[in-house]
Scaffold this motif. Structure first.
Motif, PDB file in Angstrom:
ATOM      1  N   GLN A  88       0.735  -1.232   0.146  1.00 12.94           N
ATOM      2  CA  GLN A  88       0.189   0.088   0.199  1.00 12.94           C
ATOM      3  C   GLN A  88       0.849   1.160   0.116  1.00 12.94           C
ATOM      4  N   ASP A  89       1.978   1.254   0.628  1.00 14.75           N
ATOM      5  CA  ASP A  89       2.801   2.293   0.980  1.00 14.75           C
ATOM      6  C   ASP A  89       3.404   2.693  -0.669  1.00 14.75           C
ATOM      7  N   LEU A  90       3.982   1.715  -1.274  1.00 12.93           N
ATOM      8  CA  LEU A  90       4.438   1.696  -2.514  1.00 12.93           C
ATOM      9  C   LEU A  90       3.651   2.055  -3.651  1.00 12.93           C
ATOM     10  N   GLY A  91       2.199   1.673  -3.644  1.00 12.56           N
ATOM     11  CA  GLY A  91       1.323   1.718  -4.395  1.00 12.56           C
ATOM     12  C   GLY A  91       1.397   0.912  -5.626  1.00 12.56           C
ATOM     13  N   ILE A  92       1.652  -0.341  -5.605  1.00 12.76           N
ATOM     14  CA  ILE A  92       2.216  -1.393  -6.393  1.00 12.76           C
ATOM     15  C   ILE A  92       0.960  -2.007  -6.638  1.00 12.76           C
ATOM     16  N   HIS A  93       1.097  -2.930  -7.779  1.00 12.55           N
ATOM     17  CA  HIS A  93       0.214  -3.930  -8.150  1.00 12.55           C
ATOM     18  C   HIS A  93       0.698  -5.315  -7.560  1.00 12.55           C
ATOM     19  N   TRP A  94      -0.007  -6.178  -7.099  1.00 12.12           N
ATOM     20  CA  TRP A  94       0.704  -7.564  -6.582  1.00 12.12           C
ATOM     21  C   TRP A  94      -0.164  -8.657  -7.045  1.00 12.12           C
ATOM     22  N   SER A  95       0.277  -9.383  -8.146  1.00 11.16           N
ATOM     23  CA  SER A  95      -0.487 -10.289  -9.091  1.00 11.16           C
ATOM     24  C   SER A  95       0.300 -11.752  -8.792  1.00 11.16           C
ATOM     25  N   ALA A  96      -0.748 -12.405  -8.292  1.00 14.91           N
ATOM     26  CA  ALA A  96      -0.327 -14.076  -7.815  1.00 14.91           C
ATOM     27  C   ALA A  96       0.293 -14.818  -9.105  1.00 14.91           C
ATOM     28  N   ASN A  97       1.485 -15.176  -8.967  1.00 12.13           N
ATOM     29  CA  ASN A  97       1.826 -15.833 -10.166  1.00 12.13           C
ATOM     30  C   ASN A  97       1.672 -17.685 -10.184  1.00 12.13           C
ATOM     31  N   HIS A  98       1.174 -18.127 -11.253  1.00 11.43           N
ATOM     32  CA  HIS A  98       1.052 -19.666 -11.372  1.00 11.43           C
ATOM     33  C   HIS A  98       1.000 -20.299 -10.125  1.00 11.43           C
ATOM     34  N   PRO A  99      -0.435 -20.182  -9.581  1.00 11.88           N
ATOM     35  CA  PRO A  99      -0.812 -20.396  -8.129  1.00 11.88           C
ATOM     36  C   PRO A  99      -0.453 -22.302  -8.003  1.00 11.88           C
ATOM     37  N   HIS A 100      -0.447 -22.957  -8.987  1.00 10.76           N
ATOM     38  CA  HIS A 100      -0.333 -24.362  -8.950  1.00 10.76           C
ATOM     39  C   HIS A 100       0.914 -24.948  -9.427  1.00 10.76           C
ATOM     40  N   HIS A 101       1.960 -24.450  -9.948  1.00  9.72           N
ATOM     41  CA  HIS A 101       3.199 -24.540 -10.616  1.00  9.72           C
ATOM     42  C   HIS A 101       4.273 -24.777  -9.495  1.00  9.72           C
ATOM     43  N   LYS A 102       5.411 -25.358 -10.083  1.00  9.90           N
ATOM     44  CA  LYS A 102       6.319 -25.608  -9.299  1.00  9.90           C
ATOM     45  C   LYS A 102       6.588 -24.733  -8.041  1.00  9.90           C
ATOM     46  N   ASN A 103       6.762 -23.360  -8.506  1.00 13.38           N
ATOM     47  CA  ASN A 103       7.073 -22.274  -7.816  1.00 13.38           C
ATOM     48  C   ASN A 103       5.647 -21.539  -7.336  1.00 13.38           C
ATOM     49  N   VAL A 152      -6.822 -22.649 -12.466  1.00 13.05           N
ATOM     50  CA  VAL A 152      -8.144 -21.892 -12.444  1.00 13.05           C
ATOM     51  C   VAL A 152      -9.224 -22.424 -11.232  1.00 13.05           C
ATOM     52  N   ARG A 153      -8.885 -23.851 -10.742  1.00 13.62           N
ATOM     53  CA  ARG A 153      -9.846 -24.252  -9.779  1.00 13.62           C
ATOM     54  C   ARG A 153      -9.497 -23.277  -8.462  1.00 13.62           C
ATOM     55  N   ILE A 154      -8.048 -23.050  -8.237  1.00 15.22           N
ATOM     56  CA  ILE A 154      -7.500 -22.444  -7.114  1.00 15.22           C
ATOM     57  C   ILE A 154      -8.633 -21.058  -7.267  1.00 15.22           C
ATOM     58  N   TRP A 155      -8.530 -20.450  -8.495  1.00 10.40           N
ATOM     59  CA  TRP A 155      -9.074 -19.022  -8.620  1.00 10.40           C
ATOM     60  C   TRP A 155     -10.548 -19.145  -8.174  1.00 10.40           C
ATOM     61  N   ASP A 156     -11.253 -20.283  -8.833  1.00 10.65           N
ATOM     62  CA  ASP A 156     -12.590 -20.409  -8.580  1.00 10.65           C
ATOM     63  C   ASP A 156     -12.964 -20.502  -7.067  1.00 10.65           C
ATOM     64  N   ASP A 157     -12.027 -21.319  -6.296  1.00 13.01           N
ATOM     65  CA  ASP A 157     -12.262 -21.258  -4.724  1.00 13.01           C
ATOM     66  C   ASP A 157     -12.221 -20.036  -4.227  1.00 13.01           C
ATOM     67  N   GLN A 158     -11.198 -19.117  -4.462  1.00 15.39           N
ATOM     68  CA  GLN A 158     -11.151 -17.857  -4.102  1.00 15.39           C
ATOM     69  C   GLN A 158     -12.658 -16.745  -4.414  1.00 15.39           C
ATOM     70  N   LEU A 159     -13.069 -17.093  -5.660  1.00 10.88           N
ATOM     71  CA  LEU A 159     -14.046 -16.194  -6.247  1.00 10.88           C
ATOM     72  C   LEU A 159     -15.460 -16.953  -5.249  1.00 10.88           C
ATOM     73  N   LEU A 160     -15.520 -18.279  -5.147  1.00 10.49           N
ATOM     74  CA  LEU A 160     -16.587 -18.835  -4.372  1.00 10.49           C
ATOM     75  C   LEU A 160     -16.765 -18.075  -2.772  1.00 10.49           C
ATOM     76  N   SER A 161     -15.346 -17.869  -2.391  1.00  3.41           N
ATOM     77  CA  SER A 161     -15.335 -17.426  -0.971  1.00  3.41           C
ATOM     78  C   SER A 161     -15.656 -15.946  -0.612  1.00  3.41           C
ATOM     79  N   GLY A 162     -15.958 -15.364  -1.723  1.00  6.20           N
ATOM     80  CA  GLY A 162     -16.443 -14.069  -1.688  1.00  6.20           C
ATOM     81  C   GLY A 162     -15.282 -12.776  -1.961  1.00  6.20           C
ATOM     82  N   ARG A 163     -14.304 -13.427  -2.608  1.00  2.77           N
ATOM     83  CA  ARG A 163     -13.081 -12.471  -3.044  1.00  2.77           C
ATOM     84  C   ARG A 163     -13.545 -12.305  -4.748  1.00  2.77           C
TER      85      ARG A 163
END
Length: 369
Positions: free
Chosen positions: A127-142, A169-180
């Motif tokens: 928030q202090d830096l005003g940056i966009h934080w984007s989650a990379n490949h949530p299911h891959h090796k890293n 995509v399933r992880i994303w759906d889980d986040q959406l279903l949780s209200g995010r």
């Protein structure tokens, strides 16, 4: 905590008030040590020739001990007269990878030095830096191992290889279903270029023919052609992803008033009235002329309907009544024949039948959650 249903929501921005822009949010040049034959000039020239609007070259900060400002950004090749170039880097930490994105230079060294801090400390720094934080490949090796409450967007399609992205995509759906409400994007994560001198070919050079700029392509519906507007649209989810830039762009719209006029698009959120809503799926530009495309409608993580687009209008419609007492979201996945990408000829086979995905349309979501 169960997110509350909103009592009021901001007015919609309008489905006509914007411009579609295409680009790639995740790629590496020679300043990442695991990249080969891929200077920034090669990447940017390629994008300029194919008419891309924006790019984010996100080198691994760990390869330069966080000093991306003195490496990637300071490179004299980091310039373009036609492509909007974001400032960013791939935060490379034990808990996974994050693309940090900004319209202007920021203090990336501060993020790198705090990469193992508690999430609430990282949230304040973000928030202090005003940056966009984007989650990379949530299911891959890293995989992404930070809190999704830090994330402004998530990478649901990484590289041209579609099958390995299905769990993401399933992880994303889980986040959406949780209200995010979490905007989704793609990213080629391309590392390797094709050298002019055959003597410089390395074993990983072959990846260049199957994964490069635009595999996949993220389409952004921004208020205008500026970097702040593009980041705002990405966060809101006014975006869709296609496997390559020659495939059609998918758009999902909704008519909530029954007037025949579409007043919602991807990323929009309203309080439902209990009346039926008509949705329209549009395929714009590109693709295979005369082809039918299969539309999978996803509602609240489950498949709601399977449709075929009309070969002439390239649209499909469905109707549902979102509950006024619950949250719901709708998104679509498009399968069909891949449009050839002659500049990256092996990418089509790796994407298989997946052509495009949309962001959701939301009902009864709390934007403050």
């Amino acid at each position: 905590m169960i997110p509350p249903l909103p009592s009021t929501l901001p007015p919609l921005l309008g489905v006509e008030n914007g411009i579609w822009l295409k680009g790639d949010w995740h790629m590496h040049c020679r300043h990442s040590t695991d990249s080969s034959n891929n200077p920034q000039s090669r990447i940017i020239t390629f994008a300029e020739k194919l008419g891309f609007d924006y790019l984010a070259i996100t080198d691994h900060d760990v390869h330069v001990q966080g000093a991306v400002a003195q490496n990637t950004w300071a490179d004299p090749e980091y310039l373009s007269e036609s492509v909007l170039l974001f400032y960013g880097a791939e935060l490379t930490a034990p808990r996974g990878h994050v693309n940090i994105l900004s319209a202007e230079p920021y203090d990336h060294q501060a993020i790198f030095d705090a990469r193992n801090a508690r999430d609430w400390d990282l949230l304040k720094l973000k928030q202090d830096l005003g940056i966009h934080w984007s989650a990379n490949h949530p299911h891959h090796k890293n995989h992404y191992g930070f809190s999704f409450d830090l994330a402004d967007s998530v990478e649901i399609w990484n590289t041209s290889i579609w099958p390995k992205n299905i769990p993401s995509v399933r992880i994303w759906d889980d986040q959406l279903l949780s209200g995010r409400m979490l905007g989704a994007r793609g990213g080629s994560d391309s590392h390797h270029g094709a050298p002019d001198d055959p003597a410089l070919i390395v074993p990983l050079t072959i990846e260049r023919s199957g994964n490069y700029v635009g595999t996949p392509t993220t389409w952004i519906f921004a208020a205008d052609r500026t970097k702040p507007a593009i980041l705002a649209a990405l966060k809101q989810g006014r975006a869709s992803v296609s496997s390559n830039p020659y495939n059609p762009r998918v758009e999902l719209l909704a008519d909530t008033t029954g007037t025949g006029q579409f007043d919602m698009m991807m990323g929009d959120n309203v309080i439902p009235t209990g009346a039926p809503v008509t949705f329209e799926v549009r395929l714009s530009g590109g693709g295979i002329p005369g082809a039918n495309y299969q539309v999978h409608v996803i509602k609240n993580r489950s498949e709601f309907a399977t449709l075929l687009t009309d070969t002439t209008t390239r649209t499909a419609r469905f109707t549902d009544t979102p509950s006024p007492t619950d949250r719901s979201y709708y998104r679509v996945e498009i399968e069909g024949p891949q449009a050839p990408y002659p500049e990256v000829p092996n990418s089509m086979a790796q994407s298989q039948n997946m052509v495009a995905l949309s962001n959701p349309i939301y009902f009864n979501y709390d934007p403050e959650f």
